[in-house]
Structures are given as C-alpha cells and as structure tokens.
Design a protein around this motif. Structure first.
Motif, short mmCIF file in Angstrom:
data_model
loop_
_atom_site.label_atom_id
_atom_site.label_comp_id
_atom_site.label_asym_id
_atom_site.label_seq_id
_atom_site.Cartn_x
_atom_site.Cartn_y
_atom_site.Cartn_z
N LEU A 13 -4.79 83.96 -14.72
CA LEU A 13 -3.35 84.02 -14.97
C LEU A 13 -2.62 83.90 -13.65
O LEU A 13 -2.94 84.61 -12.69
CB LEU A 13 -3.01 85.34 -15.66
CG LEU A 13 -1.55 85.60 -16.02
CD1 LEU A 13 -1.11 84.66 -17.13
CD2 LEU A 13 -1.38 87.05 -16.46
N THR A 52 -3.80 80.07 -17.41
CA THR A 52 -2.50 80.38 -18.00
C THR A 52 -1.47 80.49 -16.89
O THR A 52 -1.65 81.27 -15.95
CB THR A 52 -2.55 81.69 -18.80
OG1 THR A 52 -3.55 81.58 -19.83
CG2 THR A 52 -1.20 81.96 -19.45
N SER A 56 -1.06 75.07 -18.50
CA SER A 56 -1.85 76.07 -19.22
C SER A 56 -2.75 75.39 -20.24
O SER A 56 -2.29 74.58 -21.04
CB SER A 56 -0.92 77.06 -19.92
OG SER A 56 -0.15 77.80 -19.00
#
Length: 121
Positions: free
Chosen positions: A11, A118, A90
């Motif tokens: 992330l 992401t 993503s």
C-alpha cells in the motif's frame, strides 16, 4: 519444477514508489523474455513492461517514464521499479517468464502468484 516468487507489493500513497521483484525458484531453463502484467478488478490482464534476454524493453503507454523494468540474469530475477504511482496503477501485478521446464521441452510462459499494489489518493 520452476516457480516464480514475487515480492514487493503493498500500500502506498499517490506519488510514492514501490519495487517489485520476481525470482525463479527451482529450475527454469533457457529463460528469454521476462515481464510484468497487471490486472485490476473487472479488467483484463494487461502488459506493463517486458525485457528481452538482450535487454530490450517495452512499456505500456500508461507507465512510460514512471516504471522501469530490469533483470539480473545471474539471479534469475526481474524487477519493476514503480515511481510516481497513481491510484489507477492499483492492481494485482504478475510476473511472467518465458522458458523451458526441461532443456528439451517447448518454451512456455511461467506465471507468478501475483502481488497486490494499492495506491491511495
């Protein structure tokens, strides 16, 4: 039998960077082109970048200038350096390697298990 082991997903905020790695575990012979693909939910898998055994590269238009693919033949590893990441980057990223299961086998495409990237806005 050879397998591909991916790492490096995660992330990250928009504008950030990530580096993906994909290493051959076991034996894959006569490796030629190595590449990265990605698949976002509801979309088809698409080519992100690939690199030939001679070092020639090509990229999807959407990542040109931001992503860099490289390989270390001694380590049977391909990398994807991703900079200036955007939310639209993503996806699940898959590495692929062209090679042979045995020296006399036909060339086939090996796939990694995928790693999630992401990017938050």
């Amino acid at each position: 039998q050879g397998q591909l082991v991916e790492s490096g997903g995660g992330l990250v905020q928009a504008g950030g960077s990530l580096t993906l790695s994909c290493t051959v575990s076991g034996s894959i012979f006569r490796i030629t082109t190595m590449g990265w693909y990605r698949q976002a939910p509801g979309k088809q898998r698409e080519l992100v970048a690939r690199i030939t055994s001679g070092g020639d590269t090509n990229y999807a238009d959407s990542v040109k200038g931001r992503f860099t693919i490289s390989r270390d033949n001694a380590k049977n590893t391909v990398y994807l350096q991703m900079n200036s990441l955007k939310p639209e980057d993503s996806a699940v990223y898959y590495c692929s390697i062209q090679g042979k299961r045995t020296i006399v086998a036909p060339t086939t495409l090996f796939w990694g298990q995928g790693t999630q990237v992401t990017v938050t806005s």
